[in-house]
Design a protein around this motif. Structure first.
Motif, PDB file in Angstrom:
ATOM      1  N   SER A   1       0.829  -1.195   0.000  1.00  0.00           N
ATOM      2  CA  SER A   1       0.000   0.000   0.000  1.00  0.00           C
ATOM      3  C   SER A   1       0.870   1.255   0.000  1.00  0.00           C
ATOM      4  CB  SER A   1      -0.902   0.005   1.244  1.00  0.00           C
ATOM      5  OG  SER A   1      -1.694   1.174   1.275  1.00  0.00           O
ATOM      6  N   GLY A   2       0.673   2.101  -0.985  1.00  0.00           N
ATOM      7  CA  GLY A   2       1.456   3.327  -1.076  1.00  0.00           C
ATOM      8  C   GLY A   2       2.832   3.141  -1.679  1.00  0.00           C
ATOM      9  N   ASN A   3       3.142   1.910  -2.090  1.00  0.00           N
ATOM     10  CA  ASN A   3       4.440   1.625  -2.708  1.00  0.00           C
ATOM     11  C   ASN A   3       4.236   1.244  -4.175  1.00  0.00           C
ATOM     12  OD1 ASN A   3       5.284   1.853  -0.077  1.00  0.00           O
ATOM     13  ND2 ASN A   3       5.932  -0.262   0.135  1.00  0.00           N
ATOM     14  N   PRO A   4       4.227   2.191  -5.080  1.00  0.00           N
ATOM     15  CA  PRO A   4       4.031   1.837  -6.485  1.00  0.00           C
ATOM     16  C   PRO A   4       5.182   0.966  -6.984  1.00  0.00           C
ATOM     17  CG  PRO A   4       4.815   4.095  -6.291  1.00  0.00           C
ATOM     18  CD  PRO A   4       4.494   3.637  -4.895  1.00  0.00           C
ATOM     19  N   THR A   5       4.870   0.044  -7.873  1.00  0.00           N
ATOM     20  CA  THR A   5       5.889  -0.748  -8.551  1.00  0.00           C
ATOM     21  C   THR A   5       6.236  -0.036  -9.854  1.00  0.00           C
ATOM     22  OG1 THR A   5       5.192  -2.860  -7.605  1.00  0.00           O
ATOM     23  CG2 THR A   5       6.397  -2.940  -9.694  1.00  0.00           C
ATOM     24  N   VAL A   6       7.470   0.413  -9.958  1.00  0.00           N
ATOM     25  CA  VAL A   6       7.920   1.163 -11.131  1.00  0.00           C
ATOM     26  C   VAL A   6       8.943   0.319 -11.876  1.00  0.00           C
ATOM     27  CG1 VAL A   6       8.985   3.300 -11.965  1.00  0.00           C
ATOM     28  CG2 VAL A   6       7.477   3.348  -9.966  1.00  0.00           C
ATOM     29  N   VAL A   7       8.654   0.037 -13.146  1.00  0.00           N
ATOM     30  CA  VAL A   7       9.515  -0.802 -13.984  1.00  0.00           C
ATOM     31  C   VAL A   7      10.285   0.111 -14.926  1.00  0.00           C
ATOM     32  CG1 VAL A   7       9.603  -2.744 -15.593  1.00  0.00           C
ATOM     33  CG2 VAL A   7       7.778  -2.622 -13.862  1.00  0.00           C
ATOM     34  N   LEU A   8      11.617   0.047 -14.886  1.00  0.00           N
ATOM     35  CA  LEU A   8      12.480   0.907 -15.691  1.00  0.00           C
ATOM     36  C   LEU A   8      13.136   0.061 -16.774  1.00  0.00           C
ATOM     37  CD1 LEU A   8      14.196   2.914 -12.781  1.00  0.00           C
ATOM     38  CD2 LEU A   8      12.097   3.485 -14.043  1.00  0.00           C
ATOM     39  N   ILE A   9      12.876   0.398 -18.045  1.00  0.00           N
ATOM     40  CA  ILE A   9      13.285  -0.432 -19.176  1.00  0.00           C
ATOM     41  C   ILE A   9      14.310   0.329 -20.013  1.00  0.00           C
ATOM     42  CG2 ILE A   9      12.474  -1.801 -21.119  1.00  0.00           C
ATOM     43  CD1 ILE A   9       9.648  -1.638 -19.885  1.00  0.00           C
ATOM     44  N   HIS A  10      15.521  -0.202 -20.098  1.00  0.00           N
ATOM     45  CA  HIS A  10      16.622   0.484 -20.771  1.00  0.00           C
ATOM     46  C   HIS A  10      16.513   0.398 -22.294  1.00  0.00           C
ATOM     47  CE1 HIS A  10      18.662  -3.182 -22.119  1.00  0.00           C
ATOM     48  NE2 HIS A  10      18.416  -3.713 -20.921  1.00  0.00           N
ATOM     49  N   GLY A  11      17.409   1.100 -22.976  1.00  0.00           N
ATOM     50  CA  GLY A  11      17.406   1.149 -24.427  1.00  0.00           C
ATOM     51  C   GLY A  11      18.395   0.209 -25.078  1.00  0.00           C
TER      52      GLY A  11
END
Length: 295
Positions: free
Chosen positions: A44-54
């Motif tokens: 709760s309150g902790n978004p899952t952020v996915v970072l995708i490189h180039g």
């Protein structure tokens, strides 16, 4: 006899991971061992952020963002199949849609419905496709100088695209390595570009065949992301450097008609990699967007 330059990158990568307090993890995806960094946990309150490189990049491209994004966020930062520490398979397919399916399979293993995607260049193209296949859809998508975007309105988004960018993005020798690291910035030589070339050059020069293969797969359906982006796209943020020579600024105009509700930020004096060239500004821009569209 020429003595090959030592590859210092594996040791530097390990040291960086400890500084970022991120865990190195692995998963098996479509026959590839995929290595990724994870920090935090969903909740709760902790978004899952996915970072995708180039393209020709790796998960460590996001290090300056990891230093700045909230510590309570759940961050997932993969080496895409074919890159970094993840497996490359000579007979596999690496088109945008195929890579998006692999990430969808990987993300199914995480118990969260508060996912936000952010992708740079090739990673942006993959994120654009992935955003329309995830169930539930991500709560937001951020594209940084994304590949797969038409440079003008008359481009046929269903046709193969001829590209000369491989001359920049696939170095054949040390001269090419230096040219690549300076071209993906503002196009001018920089101290950081020279330093990165020296550190990552040996690794890149050992990947020439893999990079040619993956680049060929990418351009075979280069504008696939443009076919996905539209009225049903999740909340979309666009970050772009106005000095980019890889994905030129006119690409930004395309979003005005395809996704008119997109939040667009054009950074002056910045090239192809906002998260490296202006990390504080670009990370803060993402953070505000995620806060607005989180649970």
């Amino acid at each position: 006899m020429r003595i090959p330059a030592p590859n210092l990158w594996p040791a530097a990568r390990t040291g960086q991971r400890f500084l970022l307090q991120a865990r190195r993890r692995t998963a098996l995806v479509d026959g590839h061992k995929m290595v990724f960094l994870e920090r935090g946990a969903p909740g709760s309150g902790n978004p899952t952020v996915v970072l995708i490189h180039g393209f020709a990049a790796m998960k460590e491209n996001w290090a300056l963002w990891l230093q700045r994004l909230p510590r309570h966020w759940h961050l997932l930062v993969p080496d895409l199949p074919g890159f970094g520490e993840s497996d490359y398979r000579p007979h596999a397919c690496y088109r945008y849609e195929t890579q998006a399916r692999r990430l969808e399979q990987w993300l199914a293993g995480f118990n969260t419905n508060d996912i936000h995607l952010a992708g740079s260049s090739m990673g942006g193209a993959i994120a654009a496709v992935l955003a329309h296949s995830l169930d539930p859809k991500p709560r937001s998508v951020t594209l940084l100088n994304s590949a797969g975007i038409p440079e003008h309105k008359d481009v046929d988004i269903h046709a193969p695209l001829r590209s000369d960018r491989d001359g920049i993005l696939i170095p054949k020798d040390w001269k090419g390595v230096y040219r690549m690291f300076n071209s993906v910035g503002t196009g001018k030589p920089t101290v950081s570009g020279l330093a990165m070339a020296g550190l990552l050059g040996p690794d890149l020069l050992g990947r020439t065949d893999a990079l040619r293969h993956i680049f060929s797969d990418m351009v075979a359906d280069a504008l696939a992301p443009a076919r996905y982006l539209g009225p049903d796209t999740p909340p979309l943020q666009v970050q772009w450097g106005d000095r980019d020579v890889i994905t030129p600024t006119p690409c930004v105009d395309w979003f005005g008609s395809a996704t008119p509700d997109a939040e667009i930020h054009v950074f002056r004096g910045v090239g192809h990699l906002p998260m490296l060239e202006t990390p504080a500004r670009s990370a803060a821009t993402l953070e505000r967007f995620v806060h607005r569209h989180g649970r």
